[in-house]
Enzyme design. Structure first.
Site, short mmCIF file in Angstrom:
data_model
loop_
_atom_site.label_atom_id
_atom_site.label_comp_id
_atom_site.label_asym_id
_atom_site.label_seq_id
_atom_site.Cartn_x
_atom_site.Cartn_y
_atom_site.Cartn_z
CG LEU A 136 1.68 -2.02 -2.04
CD1 LEU A 136 2.70 -1.05 -2.61
CD2 LEU A 136 1.96 -2.28 -0.56
NE ARG A 181 -4.74 9.97 -9.11
CZ ARG A 181 -3.62 9.35 -9.50
NH1 ARG A 181 -3.14 9.55 -10.70
NH2 ARG A 181 -2.99 8.53 -8.68
N GLY A 193 3.42 6.61 1.64
CA GLY A 193 3.97 6.12 0.39
C GLY A 193 4.04 4.61 0.29
CB THR A 194 4.55 2.45 -2.71
OG1 THR A 194 5.58 3.31 -3.22
CG2 THR A 194 3.29 2.72 -3.50
CG ASP A 214 -3.99 0.88 -8.58
OD1 ASP A 214 -3.06 0.09 -8.85
OD2 ASP A 214 -3.83 2.11 -8.49
N GLY A 248 6.16 5.60 -13.26
CA GLY A 248 7.59 5.62 -12.97
C GLY A 248 8.36 5.07 -14.18
CG ASN A 299 -53.28 -20.25 -20.81
OD1 ASN A 299 -52.24 -20.21 -21.47
ND2 ASN A 299 -54.17 -19.28 -20.82
CG ASN A 326 -48.21 -10.77 -3.72
OD1 ASN A 326 -48.71 -9.72 -4.12
ND2 ASN A 326 -46.91 -10.94 -3.62
C1 UD1 Z 1 3.21 3.70 -8.50
C2 UD1 Z 1 4.75 3.68 -8.67
C3 UD1 Z 1 5.07 3.99 -10.13
C4 UD1 Z 1 4.40 2.98 -11.03
C5 UD1 Z 1 2.89 2.93 -10.76
C6 UD1 Z 1 2.29 1.76 -11.49
C7 UD1 Z 1 5.66 4.42 -6.54
C8 UD1 Z 1 6.33 5.54 -5.82
N1 UD1 Z 1 5.34 4.65 -7.81
O1 UD1 Z 1 2.75 5.01 -8.82
O2 UD1 Z 1 6.48 3.90 -10.32
O3 UD1 Z 1 4.65 3.30 -12.38
O4 UD1 Z 1 2.63 2.73 -9.37
O5 UD1 Z 1 0.88 1.75 -11.39
O6 UD1 Z 1 5.50 3.37 -5.98
N2 UD1 Z 1 -0.44 2.85 -1.58
C9 UD1 Z 1 -0.41 2.46 -0.26
N3 UD1 Z 1 0.07 3.31 0.68
C10 UD1 Z 1 0.56 4.54 0.38
C11 UD1 Z 1 0.54 4.92 -0.98
C12 UD1 Z 1 0.04 4.06 -1.94
O7 UD1 Z 1 -0.84 1.33 0.06
O8 UD1 Z 1 0.99 5.24 1.28
C13 UD1 Z 1 -0.98 1.92 -2.59
C14 UD1 Z 1 -2.13 2.53 -3.38
O9 UD1 Z 1 -3.38 2.20 -2.78
C15 UD1 Z 1 -1.99 1.85 -4.74
C16 UD1 Z 1 -0.50 1.52 -4.84
O10 UD1 Z 1 0.02 1.64 -3.53
O11 UD1 Z 1 -2.72 0.64 -4.83
C17 UD1 Z 1 0.24 2.49 -5.76
O12 UD1 Z 1 0.02 3.80 -5.31
P1 UD1 Z 1 -0.38 4.96 -6.29
O13 UD1 Z 1 -0.57 6.20 -5.50
O14 UD1 Z 1 -1.48 4.52 -7.19
O15 UD1 Z 1 1.01 5.07 -7.07
P2 UD1 Z 1 1.22 5.54 -8.55
O16 UD1 Z 1 1.26 7.01 -8.60
O17 UD1 Z 1 0.25 4.83 -9.41
MG MG Z 2 -1.68 3.83 -9.17
#
Ligand code: UD1
Ligand code: MG
Length: 473
Positions: free
Chosen positions: A10, A17, A82-83, A106, A143, A380, A389
């Site tokens: 992901l 940030r 969201g994830t 990440d 989480g 030398n 050059n």
């Molecule tokens: C997420 C988890 C959290 C966990 C943490 C670990 C969720 C809801 N929460 O939180 O439980 O402890 O990771 O590091 O999953 N991303 C997408 N699409 C989106 C949103 C995010 O691809 O719509 C990707 C981001 O680029 C990132 C990853 O998902 O690489 C996680 O997203 P991020 O926003 O960093 O979640 P956390 O708040 O870190």
């Molecule tokens: Mg994260």
């Protein structure tokens, strides 16, 4: 046979940030982008398919993926909901059953060892899903893992949505999961965004699976530092330092002496043989290769350089260059791209070189610029020699033969050629070829005007000194 059918990374998030024009996952750790570090850890697991969900900075991230992982399928998440939403998209583009490994783009410190142990633990558990967890000294922001019966996982609660009891839990979700694909497909469509961020949380899938009567295991990672994620520059520095420790430690175990590991930065792709000594404040990056017996530093930067056995590079900066066996560089030398030093050659203090070959045993010891030159063996180059050059429009080549002696402060105006065994007189401007064995002299003949100081600088300290030495008007 691969144990992992599909891996989903992901990487669509905004990375707000980081406060950067560059996508978060393209920032670098040990000479690799954050996401390349993640994909490098995934690679030995050899998943049948690899999907990367991209969104923010899509073009740059996709172009980078083309370079580092051409087989990866980029999946575009236009609406960053969201994830959970990201995983829905990736699943929609994949047919096939088996295990799906999901991780964030990440977390660059994860290792292949931890990931494959995680896969093994999942297979052994025979459960529908597994989550890699960690005990963090400070779990803020992550989480939390809410455990159920027999140590299984009941659910994952995000920090923002946790109640007073849940927030005290120090076991966190690392964001690394394995699911049975058909099981995940069944529940992922049921995700809802009724949470504080109004997003589809992948983490909610865990609760949905346990509610359907299936079991989810938590696999606790031995080393929580591996699971740290990068969300801001401070975490970037923290992870870079942990990676630096790991890389330096491995080189030291392989027989490299690193006098001060805290000030020594070595990229992940650098190769260093045993019995190399690295003094403090040095950085070796890119695809550099350092052979046994070489001494690097202090305060030396090498970018994509090859340093052969027993060579020394002291207090210098070199990029895309080759330093031959037992050659000596520095202190304070600047080797630019295309510099090739043969065996036992020497480049000394305040010397800049570029696109030049310096033959076996040849020396450029002091204060010179050597650009677009071919220097033979045993020659030398006197102090303050400049290889001229550039005529303002084009670059030209200079050829210096074997056993040549270039006098100090010579200007070699290219294109020009100095034959084997030839000399140039100090202070010469050489713009015509010098044949083998000749001396090239290109300067005005000296004239002494006697008594000049006594006449023109009467009463000066110089005039007094001259008088005392017997000079007269
Ligand atoms: C997420 C988890 C959290 C966990 C943490 C670990 C969720 C809801 N929460 O939180 O439980 O402890 O990771 O590091 O999953 N991303 C997408 N699409 C989106 C949103 C995010 O691809 O719509 C990707 C981001 O680029 C990132 C990853 O998902 O690489 C996680 O997203 P991020 O926003 O960093 O979640 P956390 O708040 O870190
Ligand atoms: Mg994260």
């Amino acid at each position: 046979m691969s144990k992992v059918e599909l891996t989903i990374v992901l990487a669509a998030g905004e990375g707000t940030r980081m406060k950067s024009k560059t996508a978060k996952v393209l920032h670098s750790i040990a000479g690799r982008s954050i996401i390349e570090n993640v994909l490098t850890a995934v690679e030995p697991l050899n998943p049948k398919s690899l999907s990367v969900v991209v969104g923010a900075h899509r073009q740059e991230v996709e172009a980078h993926l083309q370079q580092i992982a051409p087989k990866a399928k980029a999946i575009f998440q236009e609406n960053r909901n969201g994830t959970g939403g990201a995983v829905q998209l990736a699943l929609a583009e994949h047919n096939g059953d088996g295990a799906v490994l999901i991780l964030a783009g990440d977390t660059p410190l994860l290792t292949s060892k931890t990931l494959s142990e995680f896969v093994e633990a999942h297979i052994t558990s025979k459960n529908s899903a597994s989550v890699l967890t960690a005990l963090l000294p400070d779990p803020t922001g992550y989480g939390r893992i809410v455990r159920g019966e027999n140590n299984t996982v009941a659910k994952i609660v995000e920090q923002r949505d946790a109640n007073e009891l849940e927030i005290e839990i120090d076991e966190i979700n690392t964001g690394v999961y394995i699911f049975d694909l058909s099981q995940l497909r069944e529940v992922i469509s049921k995700l809802q965004s009724n949470n504080s961020q109004k997003e589809l949380y992948l983490t909610d899938v865990i609760g949905l699976i346990t509610n359907s009567g299936k079991k989810v295991s938590a696999v606790l990672s031995n080393d929580y530092t591996e699971t740290l994620g990068i969300n801001d520059r401070s975490q970037l520095a923290e992870c870079a330092a942990l990676m630096q420790d790991r890389i330096n430690h491995q080189h030291m175990l392989n027989g490299v002496t690193i006098l001060d590991p805290t000030t020594t930065w070595i990229d992940a792709n650098v190769k260093i043989e045993s019995d190399v000594v690295i003094y403090p404040g040095s950085a070796i990056s890119g695809n550099s290769i350092i052979a046994s017996g070489a001494v690097i530093g202090p305060r030396t930067t090498l970018v994509n350089c090859e340093v052969a056995a027993d060579a020394t590079v002291l207090e210098s900066f070199a990029t895309d260059s080759k330093v031959g066996k037992s050659a000596k560089v520095g202190p304070y030398s600047y080797l630019r791209a295309g510099t090739v030093l043969a065996e036992e050659a020497k480049i000394g203090a305040y010397v800049e070189t570029k696109n030049s070959t310096i033959g076996k045993g040849s020396k450029v010891p002091h204060l010179s610029y050597v650009g677009d030159a071919q220097i033979g063996e045993g020659s030398n180059i006197g102090a303050a020699t400049i290889f001229v050059n550039y005529d303002g429009e084009n670059k030209h080549q200079t050829k210096v033969g074997n056993q040549v002696r270039i006098g100090s402060d010579t200007m070699l105006v290219a294109p020009v050629s100095i034959g084997d065994g030839a000399y140039t007189a100090a202070g010469s401007v050489i713009n015509e070829d010098v044949p083998a064995g000749a001396i090239g002299i290109g300067r005005a003949r000296q004239t002494n005007i006697l008594g000049w100081v006594l006449r023109k600088r009467k009463g000066s300290k110089s005039a007094d000194a001259a008088k005392n030495a017997g000079a007269s008007e």
